[in-house]
Write an enzyme that holds these catalytic residues in place. Structure first.
Site, PDB file in Angstrom:
ATOM      1  N   TYR A 277      -6.078  17.918 -15.477  1.00  0.00           N
ATOM      2  CA  TYR A 277      -6.595  18.843 -14.458  1.00  0.00           C
ATOM      3  C   TYR A 277      -5.584  19.082 -13.330  1.00  0.00           C
ATOM      4  CZ  TYR A 277      -8.610  14.600 -12.123  1.00  0.00           C
ATOM      5  OH  TYR A 277      -8.823  13.380 -11.533  1.00  0.00           O
TER       6      TYR A 277
ATOM      7  N   ASP B  86       0.880  -1.169   0.000  1.00  0.00           N
ATOM      8  CA  ASP B  86       0.000   0.000   0.000  1.00  0.00           C
ATOM      9  C   ASP B  86       0.914   1.215   0.000  1.00  0.00           C
ATOM     10  OD1 ASP B  86      -1.638   2.170   0.698  1.00  0.00           O
ATOM     11  OD2 ASP B  86      -3.038   0.878   1.765  1.00  0.00           O
TER      12      ASP B  86
ATOM     13  N   ARG C 107     -15.734   4.606 -11.131  1.00  0.00           N
ATOM     14  CA  ARG C 107     -15.760   5.649 -10.100  1.00  0.00           C
ATOM     15  C   ARG C 107     -16.080   7.038 -10.632  1.00  0.00           C
ATOM     16  NH1 ARG C 107     -11.983   1.864  -8.899  1.00  0.00           N
ATOM     17  NH2 ARG C 107     -12.158   0.972  -6.815  1.00  0.00           N
TER      18      ARG C 107
HETATM   19  C1  HXC Z   1     -17.715  10.180  -0.954  1.00  0.00           C
HETATM   20  C2  HXC Z   1     -16.309   8.405  -0.359  1.00  0.00           C
HETATM   21  C3  HXC Z   1     -16.590   7.753  -1.605  1.00  0.00           C
HETATM   22  C4  HXC Z   1     -17.508   8.396  -2.513  1.00  0.00           C
HETATM   23  C5  HXC Z   1     -15.194   6.524  -0.465  1.00  0.00           C
HETATM   24  N1  HXC Z   1     -15.456   7.603   0.299  1.00  0.00           N
HETATM   25  N2  HXC Z   1     -15.882   6.593  -1.628  1.00  0.00           N
HETATM   26  N3  HXC Z   1     -16.861   9.604  -0.047  1.00  0.00           N
HETATM   27  N4  HXC Z   1     -18.041   9.602  -2.139  1.00  0.00           N
HETATM   28  N5  HXC Z   1     -17.804   7.857  -3.687  1.00  0.00           N
HETATM   29  C6  HXC Z   1     -14.924   7.896   1.636  1.00  0.00           C
HETATM   30  C7  HXC Z   1     -15.260   6.811   2.644  1.00  0.00           C
HETATM   31  O1  HXC Z   1     -16.556   6.989   3.185  1.00  0.00           O
HETATM   32  C8  HXC Z   1     -14.154   7.010   3.689  1.00  0.00           C
HETATM   33  O2  HXC Z   1     -14.393   8.125   4.506  1.00  0.00           O
HETATM   34  C9  HXC Z   1     -12.954   7.402   2.821  1.00  0.00           C
HETATM   35  O3  HXC Z   1     -13.483   7.896   1.585  1.00  0.00           O
HETATM   36  C10 HXC Z   1     -12.057   6.219   2.533  1.00  0.00           C
HETATM   37  O4  HXC Z   1     -12.852   5.197   1.928  1.00  0.00           O
HETATM   38  P1  HXC Z   1     -12.459   3.654   2.008  1.00  0.00           P
HETATM   39  O5  HXC Z   1     -13.415   2.897   1.159  1.00  0.00           O
HETATM   40  O6  HXC Z   1     -12.282   3.235   3.422  1.00  0.00           O
HETATM   41  O7  HXC Z   1     -10.982   3.717   1.358  1.00  0.00           O
HETATM   42  P2  HXC Z   1     -10.096   2.615   0.682  1.00  0.00           P
HETATM   43  O8  HXC Z   1     -10.639   1.233   0.951  1.00  0.00           O
HETATM   44  O9  HXC Z   1      -8.712   2.941   1.051  1.00  0.00           O
HETATM   45  O10 HXC Z   1     -10.346   2.860  -0.916  1.00  0.00           O
HETATM   46  C11 HXC Z   1      -9.826   3.983  -1.577  1.00  0.00           C
HETATM   47  C12 HXC Z   1     -10.771   4.572  -2.637  1.00  0.00           C
HETATM   48  C13 HXC Z   1     -11.278   3.477  -3.619  1.00  0.00           C
HETATM   49  C14 HXC Z   1     -10.028   5.663  -3.345  1.00  0.00           C
HETATM   50  C15 HXC Z   1     -11.998   5.151  -1.903  1.00  0.00           C
HETATM   51  O11 HXC Z   1     -12.139   4.045  -4.595  1.00  0.00           O
HETATM   52  C16 HXC Z   1     -10.141   2.791  -4.307  1.00  0.00           C
HETATM   53  O12 HXC Z   1      -9.623   1.785  -3.786  1.00  0.00           O
HETATM   54  N6  HXC Z   1      -9.689   3.295  -5.483  1.00  0.00           N
HETATM   55  C17 HXC Z   1      -8.520   2.773  -6.204  1.00  0.00           C
HETATM   56  C18 HXC Z   1      -8.701   2.761  -7.685  1.00  0.00           C
HETATM   57  C19 HXC Z   1      -9.187   4.039  -8.303  1.00  0.00           C
HETATM   58  O13 HXC Z   1      -9.771   4.914  -7.634  1.00  0.00           O
HETATM   59  N7  HXC Z   1      -8.978   4.149  -9.624  1.00  0.00           N
HETATM   60  C20 HXC Z   1      -9.419   5.278 -10.370  1.00  0.00           C
HETATM   61  C21 HXC Z   1      -8.257   6.141 -10.732  1.00  0.00           C
HETATM   62  S1  HXC Z   1      -8.859   7.137 -11.990  1.00  0.00           S
HETATM   63  P3  HXC Z   1     -15.004   7.992   6.013  1.00  0.00           P
HETATM   64  O14 HXC Z   1     -15.027   9.386   6.520  1.00  0.00           O
HETATM   65  O15 HXC Z   1     -16.378   7.390   5.825  1.00  0.00           O
HETATM   66  O16 HXC Z   1     -14.054   7.078   6.749  1.00  0.00           O
HETATM   67  C22 HXC Z   1      -8.158   8.600 -12.112  1.00  0.00           C
HETATM   68  C23 HXC Z   1      -8.523   9.248 -13.455  1.00  0.00           C
HETATM   69  C24 HXC Z   1      -8.484  10.706 -13.532  1.00  0.00           C
HETATM   70  O17 HXC Z   1      -7.461   9.041 -11.265  1.00  0.00           O
HETATM   71  C25 HXC Z   1      -8.945  11.336 -14.836  1.00  0.00           C
HETATM   72  C26 HXC Z   1      -9.935  10.617 -15.698  1.00  0.00           C
HETATM   73  C27 HXC Z   1     -10.319  11.270 -16.996  1.00  0.00           C
HETATM   74  P1  NAP Z   2      -7.071   1.713 -12.059  1.00  0.00           P
HETATM   75  O1  NAP Z   2      -7.052   0.462 -12.872  1.00  0.00           O
HETATM   76  O2  NAP Z   2      -8.082   1.817 -10.967  1.00  0.00           O
HETATM   77  O3  NAP Z   2      -5.610   1.918 -11.486  1.00  0.00           O
HETATM   78  C1  NAP Z   2      -5.311   2.363 -10.209  1.00  0.00           C
HETATM   79  C2  NAP Z   2      -4.356   1.365  -9.580  1.00  0.00           C
HETATM   80  O4  NAP Z   2      -3.860   1.911  -8.355  1.00  0.00           O
HETATM   81  C3  NAP Z   2      -4.996   0.019  -9.255  1.00  0.00           C
HETATM   82  O5  NAP Z   2      -4.236  -1.023  -9.836  1.00  0.00           O
HETATM   83  C4  NAP Z   2      -4.955  -0.069  -7.726  1.00  0.00           C
HETATM   84  O6  NAP Z   2      -4.697  -1.401  -7.303  1.00  0.00           O
HETATM   85  C5  NAP Z   2      -3.783   0.866  -7.410  1.00  0.00           C
HETATM   86  N1  NAP Z   2      -3.896   1.449  -6.067  1.00  0.00           N
HETATM   87  C6  NAP Z   2      -4.934   2.151  -5.552  1.00  0.00           C
HETATM   88  N2  NAP Z   2      -4.696   2.481  -4.293  1.00  0.00           N
HETATM   89  C7  NAP Z   2      -3.454   1.993  -3.980  1.00  0.00           C
HETATM   90  C8  NAP Z   2      -2.653   2.020  -2.826  1.00  0.00           C
HETATM   91  N3  NAP Z   2      -3.054   2.621  -1.716  1.00  0.00           N
HETATM   92  N4  NAP Z   2      -1.434   1.402  -2.864  1.00  0.00           N
HETATM   93  C9  NAP Z   2      -1.025   0.796  -3.992  1.00  0.00           C
HETATM   94  N5  NAP Z   2      -1.734   0.742  -5.125  1.00  0.00           N
HETATM   95  C10 NAP Z   2      -2.947   1.331  -5.110  1.00  0.00           C
HETATM   96  O7  NAP Z   2      -7.274   3.004 -12.978  1.00  0.00           O
HETATM   97  P2  NAP Z   2      -6.492   3.547 -14.268  1.00  0.00           P
HETATM   98  O8  NAP Z   2      -7.492   4.269 -15.069  1.00  0.00           O
HETATM   99  O9  NAP Z   2      -5.692   2.477 -14.888  1.00  0.00           O
HETATM  100  O10 NAP Z   2      -5.511   4.649 -13.643  1.00  0.00           O
HETATM  101  C11 NAP Z   2      -4.109   4.550 -13.751  1.00  0.00           C
HETATM  102  C12 NAP Z   2      -3.470   5.921 -13.657  1.00  0.00           C
HETATM  103  O11 NAP Z   2      -3.872   6.720 -14.771  1.00  0.00           O
HETATM  104  C13 NAP Z   2      -3.857   6.730 -12.423  1.00  0.00           C
HETATM  105  O12 NAP Z   2      -2.731   7.466 -11.972  1.00  0.00           O
HETATM  106  C14 NAP Z   2      -4.905   7.667 -12.937  1.00  0.00           C
HETATM  107  O13 NAP Z   2      -5.026   8.849 -12.156  1.00  0.00           O
HETATM  108  C15 NAP Z   2      -4.340   7.963 -14.305  1.00  0.00           C
HETATM  109  N6  NAP Z   2      -5.292   8.509 -15.267  1.00  0.00           N
HETATM  110  C16 NAP Z   2      -6.227   7.691 -15.816  1.00  0.00           C
HETATM  111  C17 NAP Z   2      -7.094   8.218 -16.750  1.00  0.00           C
HETATM  112  C18 NAP Z   2      -8.118   7.355 -17.449  1.00  0.00           C
HETATM  113  O14 NAP Z   2      -8.852   7.868 -18.274  1.00  0.00           O
HETATM  114  N7  NAP Z   2      -8.186   6.072 -17.169  1.00  0.00           N
HETATM  115  C19 NAP Z   2      -7.007   9.574 -17.099  1.00  0.00           C
HETATM  116  C20 NAP Z   2      -6.055  10.364 -16.494  1.00  0.00           C
HETATM  117  C21 NAP Z   2      -5.183   9.819 -15.584  1.00  0.00           C
HETATM  118  P3  NAP Z   2      -5.269  -2.023  -5.925  1.00  0.00           P
HETATM  119  O15 NAP Z   2      -6.712  -1.711  -5.888  1.00  0.00           O
HETATM  120  O16 NAP Z   2      -4.944  -3.489  -6.061  1.00  0.00           O
HETATM  121  O17 NAP Z   2      -4.483  -1.409  -4.807  1.00  0.00           O
END
Ligand code: HXC
Ligand code: NAP
Length: 293
Positions: A156, A73, A208
């Site tokens: 952004y 992590d 998401r």
């Molecule tokens: C409001 C939320 C929420 C939501 C979680 N929380 N989801 N609040 N709206 N949709 C709150 C929870 O209630 C909690 O707060 C806190 O956030 C932490 O949530 P957990 O579920 O306990 O966290 P965790 O298990 O560590 O999971 C992290 C996560 C989850 C970020 C919330 O979505 C995740 O694992 N994401 C990893 C992959 C990911 O997000 N990929 C997308 C990247 S895309 P409280 O106060 O209740 O404790 C990207 C693209 C950008 O970056 C550009 C695209 C064009």
């Molecule tokens: P994704 O598949 O959800 O990738 C995110 C990865 O981060 C997952 O493999 C997740 O694995 C890992 N991760 C999350 N929390 C972590 C933690 N605490 N420790 C270690 N690993 C963690 O989404 P994606 O679209 O491929 O995104 C990849 C990158 O591209 C990100 O930096 C995102 O911001 C960027 N990006 C994506 C887009 C798009 O259009 N897809 C656009 C702009 C930028 P685990 O859940 O197993 O931890």
């Protein structure tokens, strides 16, 4: 046009060891696959070890290359140091760090708890900082040169964006870190660059950022001047180039790969695209008739 063609020659990353955070899914997985095809050893790391191990098996079978899964992590520095040491034990050295792991979700900012905001900052900014420090200190202590860090940000990071404020705040920090260390650590032989992708469909991001029927309501391709979404191989091609020795003189750069998306949102008159050809004839006549008035 075929956007899935592979760009670099076969051995472009031969002998390199690369750590890809978040390498088990989405864009991280796509970049890992191409790095392996180009001859690199790749260590992938994230929280979910089962997912990582499945990816290792799939990519080793597909490419014949070497991949290694380590659970970590990135929010916790002790786990990051342990991950680095495991990779060193396995491959002997690390040449490239790709900070790709991220967390994100859409929400009005006033609805976020303090912990929700922290969670995104911790994964994106603190996680990238943790990996950069753990690898950077190691390279500097060992006097190892010709190292590269590539950070995945977003457009952004500089425009900001409503409804993803923690992510925008964190990615802006990662961009500042990229540019700052590109200068400060150049003397140690470490290069820093970033990629800002536009929309590239992945399950992690789409679940998401476009949950439920938002996927159908908002066609992201319409926001892109080139009228299409990105293909994973296009991003992998750019990433492979930026971590390879072919880009040795590129340092401190952020390269946008978004089909012109962010500029379309920025240009003051870009919305005039909606005006049809016949209306341009009328408008031109109206404007010309005002000459001299
Ligand atoms: C409001 C939320 C929420 C939501 C979680 N929380 N989801 N609040 N709206 N949709 C709150 C929870 O209630 C909690 O707060 C806190 O956030 C932490 O949530 P957990 O579920 O306990 O966290 P965790 O298990 O560590 O999971 C992290 C996560 C989850 C970020 C919330 O979505 C995740 O694992 N994401 C990893 C992959 C990911 O997000 N990929 C997308 C990247 S895309 P409280 O106060 O209740 O404790 C990207 C693209 C950008 O970056 C550009 C695209 C064009
Ligand atoms: P994704 O598949 O959800 O990738 C995110 C990865 O981060 C997952 O493999 C997740 O694995 C890992 N991760 C999350 N929390 C972590 C933690 N605490 N420790 C270690 N690993 C963690 O989404 P994606 O679209 O491929 O995104 C990849 C990158 O591209 C990100 O930096 C995102 O911001 C960027 N990006 C994506 C887009 C798009 O259009 N897809 C656009 C702009 C930028 P685990 O859940 O197993 O931890």
């Amino acid at each position: 046009m075929d956007f899935t063609k592979k760009m670099l020659r076969d051995d472009a990353l031969k002998g390199k060891t690369i750590i890809v955070t978040g390498g088990g899914s989405g864009l991280g997985k796509a970049m890992t696959k191409y790095f392996m095809e180009l001859g690199a050893n790749v260590a992938i790391t994230s929280r979910n070890i089962e997912k990582l191990q499945n990816t290792v098996k799939e990519l080793e079978d597909e490419t014949g290359g070497k991949c290694f899964a380590v659970q970590c992590d990135v929010r916790h520095y002790d786990q990051v140091e342990h991950m680095r040491d495991e990779v060193l034990k396995k491959f002997g050295t690390v040449d490239i760090l790709l900070n790709n792991a991220a967390g994100n979700f859409i929400s009005p900012t006033e609805r976020l708890s303090a912990n929700a905001f922290d969670t995104i900052i911790d994964i994106v900014l603190k996680g990238s900082k943790n990996c950069t420090m753990a690898l950077g200190k190691h390279w500097i202590d060992e006097k190892q040169k010709d190292k590269t860090v590539l950070n995945i940000v977003t457009t952004y990071a500089w425009t900001g964006s409503a409804y993803v404020v923690p992510s925008a705040t964190a990615k802006a920090g990662v961009l500042a870190m990229t540019r700052s260390l590109a200068v400060e650590w150049a003397k140690y032989g470490i290069r820093f660059n970033a990629i800002a992708p536009g929309p590239f469909p992945t399950k992690g991001a789409w679940d998401r950022l476009l949950p439920g029927d938002l996927k159908d309501k908002f066609d992201l391709a319409k926001k892109v001047p080139l009228k299409r979404l990105g293909q994973h191989q296009e991003l992998a091609n750019l990433a492979a180039y930026l971590v390879s020795d072919f880009s040795a003189y590129i340092n401190g750069e952020v390269i946008t790969i978004d089909g012109g998306e962010w500029l379309k949102g920025a240009g003051q008159f870009n919305l005039l695209e909606a005006i049809p050809e016949e209306m341009w004839d009328q408008l031109e006549a109206m404007i010309k008739s005002k000459k001299g008035s």
